[in-house]
Design an enzyme around this catalytic site. Structure first.
Site, PDB file in Angstrom:
ATOM      1  N   GLU A 173       0.719  -1.093   0.276  1.00  0.00           N
ATOM      2  CA  GLU A 173      -0.169  -0.047   0.086  1.00  0.00           C
ATOM      3  C   GLU A 173       0.848   1.433   0.126  1.00  0.00           C
ATOM      4  OE1 GLU A 173      -2.978  -0.203   3.047  1.00  0.00           O
ATOM      5  OE2 GLU A 173      -3.984  -1.827   2.037  1.00  0.00           O
ATOM      6  N   TYR A 244     -11.445  -3.255   1.301  1.00  0.00           N
ATOM      7  CA  TYR A 244     -12.324  -3.748   2.425  1.00  0.00           C
ATOM      8  C   TYR A 244     -13.479  -2.992   2.393  1.00  0.00           C
ATOM      9  CZ  TYR A 244      -7.940  -5.201   4.433  1.00  0.00           C
ATOM     10  OH  TYR A 244      -6.625  -5.791   4.666  1.00  0.00           O
ATOM     11  N   GLU A 292      -5.358  -8.406  -0.621  1.00  0.00           N
ATOM     12  CA  GLU A 292      -6.204  -8.158   0.723  1.00  0.00           C
ATOM     13  C   GLU A 292      -7.636  -7.774   0.174  1.00  0.00           C
ATOM     14  OE1 GLU A 292      -4.624  -5.138   3.522  1.00  0.00           O
ATOM     15  OE2 GLU A 292      -2.697  -5.705   3.168  1.00  0.00           O
ATOM     16  N   GLN A 349      -7.939 -10.964   7.075  1.00  0.00           N
ATOM     17  CA  GLN A 349      -6.708 -11.675   7.330  1.00  0.00           C
ATOM     18  C   GLN A 349      -7.310 -13.169   7.916  1.00  0.00           C
ATOM     19  OE1 GLN A 349      -3.676  -9.829   9.493  1.00  0.00           O
ATOM     20  NE2 GLN A 349      -3.850  -8.189   8.439  1.00  0.00           N
TER      21      GLN A 349
HETATM   22  O1  AHR Z   1      -5.055  -5.861   6.995  1.00  0.00           O
HETATM   23  C1  AHR Z   1      -5.095  -4.719   7.744  1.00  0.00           C
HETATM   24  C2  AHR Z   1      -4.354  -3.709   7.153  1.00  0.00           C
HETATM   25  O2  AHR Z   1      -4.937  -3.292   6.194  1.00  0.00           O
HETATM   26  C3  AHR Z   1      -2.913  -4.096   6.485  1.00  0.00           C
HETATM   27  O3  AHR Z   1      -2.047  -3.987   7.187  1.00  0.00           O
HETATM   28  C4  AHR Z   1      -2.816  -2.804   5.394  1.00  0.00           C
HETATM   29  O4  AHR Z   1      -2.120  -3.319   4.141  1.00  0.00           O
HETATM   30  C5  AHR Z   1      -4.089  -2.569   4.919  1.00  0.00           C
HETATM   31  O5  AHR Z   1      -4.545  -1.271   5.117  1.00  0.00           O
END
Ligand code: AHR
Length: 504
Positions: A173, A244, A292, A349
């Site tokens: 990122e 996310y 992610e 995760q």
């Molecule tokens: O998964 C949590 C965090 O989300 C990670 O460390 C980062 O890469 C993202 O912003």
């Protein structure tokens, strides 16, 4: 009752799903490593200190790939701190998560854990506070057989065989102002290409992923991708995407529609890649690593609100509801429907942090969150050929979206086993949806199983010893006159498992 239909043909295949689409991610963050996978002294811990009950839950998910050690953590990490005798490893402040890092788990321990759970290690290098040299030193330590400083150091640390790490992330990122060593696209593009070239000179077999945008709402998206690719197109194998999803408008219909942004995000990044390919008249098609992905909004920014410099604080332990599982399922379906371009994906995760698998603090029992189930189903039944489905669904409008299909679906055909698995989410909150799917192109079939995750309360969550959200078998689905009909309950995740070629 809502009615939707999908048409499939075994000749209309999108792509074979790569196993790596069901990868995941463990970061040195919160209780993911310490008090998560690693818990020396725990009754279920092996000689290395890794909990085997947690490892079993990971094995059940058949996770083929684990990204490590971060995440934001990696952008301030010195990998050398985590190798060699444990009593000489330094305790460091981890400024990304404002925690203390004991370094009791490092590269060799985690690589051993990966082997133990049957996952391939995907390593991220620090391009935040470090650069080309540290990345090459790490690669030398991992992949060279011996006879050089760092490969001999690995052998001296008791690891004779090289780790042979194939997948590498060039930073994490780097477009994000929160990232240690945040860079402009120009700065990162240059650093990524130089790191890639140097790493390939050390080991030409590595597969390299450059950092794309942290989410599609970044002000620099998609120019970030265009600039980075201008520099690095010829030298990398994958471009990353992170996203996310969250209920930011406090409106369930809107939240459930959010995976449409994932779909658009992937298509846009693929287009930017194709533009870069066209500009350089290249034969190479850039593949994507969605390394992610998850639902995350309730615990965002929690690291800012806790007492700093704790070891393994319980942060980012998002509790996943039924609604979250439905959105998660839609995201997973979206990834399957882009399996021609998204060749790696990492659920972010895996344990305790934004996780399907939870442990209670202080070594308590393992339990599973709602999102565990769609991931398990995808991983078990989603490894085949994704078919290009023609779907007709009723639609709704929400605060931020128009024409949202109530039905989100993907179909995976397993020719060898004569099976077809249909993954489906009904986004409707209070109406069942009947799905019809003709199977004549497959010579008919029978519905072997309809698995469903649903419940009356969209906000219901699981807890230790209280796993109320778990899939059940639904009856009532039929195949008659060569057509599947199954009813998807309101707000539900479903897998329709069909045995092809025989009808009864
Ligand atoms: O998964 C949590 C965090 O989300 C990670 O460390 C980062 O890469 C993202 O912003």
């Amino acid at each position: 009752m809502l009615k939707a239909s999908m048409h499939l043909d075994p000749h209309f295949q999108l792509a074979e799903v790569p196993p790596e689409l069901f990868g995941s991610f463990i970061e040195h963050l919160g209780r993911a490593v310490y008090d998560g996978v690693y818990c020396p002294g725990h009754p279920a811990a092996d000689e290395q200190g890794f909990r085997q009950d947690v490892a079993d839950a990971i094995r059940t998910l058949r996770v083929p790939l684990l990204r490590y050690p971060g995440g934001n953590f990696v952008s301030g990490y010195r990998w050398e701190d985590g190798v060699g005798p444990r009593d000489r490893r330094p305790v460091r402040p981890d400024t990304a998560w404002r925690s203390l890092e004991s370094n009791q788990v490092g590269l060799n321990e985690f690589a051993g854990f990966c082997r133990d759970v049957g996952a391939e290690l995907m390593l991220a290098v620090n391009l935040g506070t470090r650069g080309v040299q540290a990345a090459c030193d790490l690669l030398e330590y991992c992949n060279l057989p011996g006879g050089s400083h760092y490969s001999d150091l690995r052998i001296a640390h008791g690891v004779k065989q090289p780790h042979a790490v194939k997948y590498w992330c060039l930073g994490n990122e780097m477009d994000g102002p929160w990232q240690l060593g945040h860079k402009t696209a120009e700065e990162y593009g240059r650093l990524a290409v130089e790191t890639a070239r140097a790493m390939r000179r050390m080991d030409p077999t590595v597969k390299l992923t450059a950092s794309g945008s942290s989410n599609p709402d970044m002000p620099t998206f998609p120019q970030w991708e265009a600039t980075v690719l201008d520099h690095a197109y010829d030298d990398i194998d994958f471009l990353s995407l992170h996203q996310y999803l969250g209920d930011y408008t406090n409106d369930l219909g809107d939240f459930l529609a959010q995976s449409l942004t994932t779909d658009r995000f992937i298509s846009t990044v693929a287009s930017v890649c194709d533009c870069a390919q066209a500009k350089r008249r290249s034969k190479k098609k850039m593949m994507l690593s969605f390394d992610e992905w998850n639902v995350w909004f309730k615990t965002s920014g929690q690291e800012e609100r806790i007492e700093p410099w704790q070891h393994a604080p319980a942060i980012l332990e998002e509790q996943y509801t039924m609604a979250d599982a439905a959105v998660f399922g839609c995201m997973l379906i979206t990834l399957l429907n882009h399996a021609d371009r998204v060749r790696i994906a990492c659920l972010a995760q895996l344990v305790n942090v934004l996780a399907p698998i939870m442990t209670e603090p202080g070594g308590g029992p393992v339990w599973r969150q709602s999102i565990y189930w769609p991931f398990l189903h995808g991983s078990l039944y989603g490894r085949g050929a994704v078919l290009r489905a023609s779907v007709v669904s009723p639609r709704y409008d929400s605060l931020s979206f128009t024409d949202v299909p109530y039905l989100e679906t993907a179909a995976v055909w397993h020719e060898d086993k004569g099976e077809l698995d249909i993954f489906a989410v009904n986004r409707a909150q209070d109406q069942p949806l009947e799905l019809a799917c003709p199977l004549a192109a497959f010579g008919g079939g029978t519905l072997a199983e309809h698995l469903c995750l649903s419940g009356p309360d969209p906000l219901a969550v699981n807890g230790p010893g209280q796993e109320i959200l778990k899939p059940r078998r639904v009856s009532g689905g039929t195949v008659q006159d060569g057509e599947l009909r199954a009813v998807l309950p309101p707000l539900s995740w479903n897998v329709l498992r069909l045995r092809l070629g025989q009808e009864c």
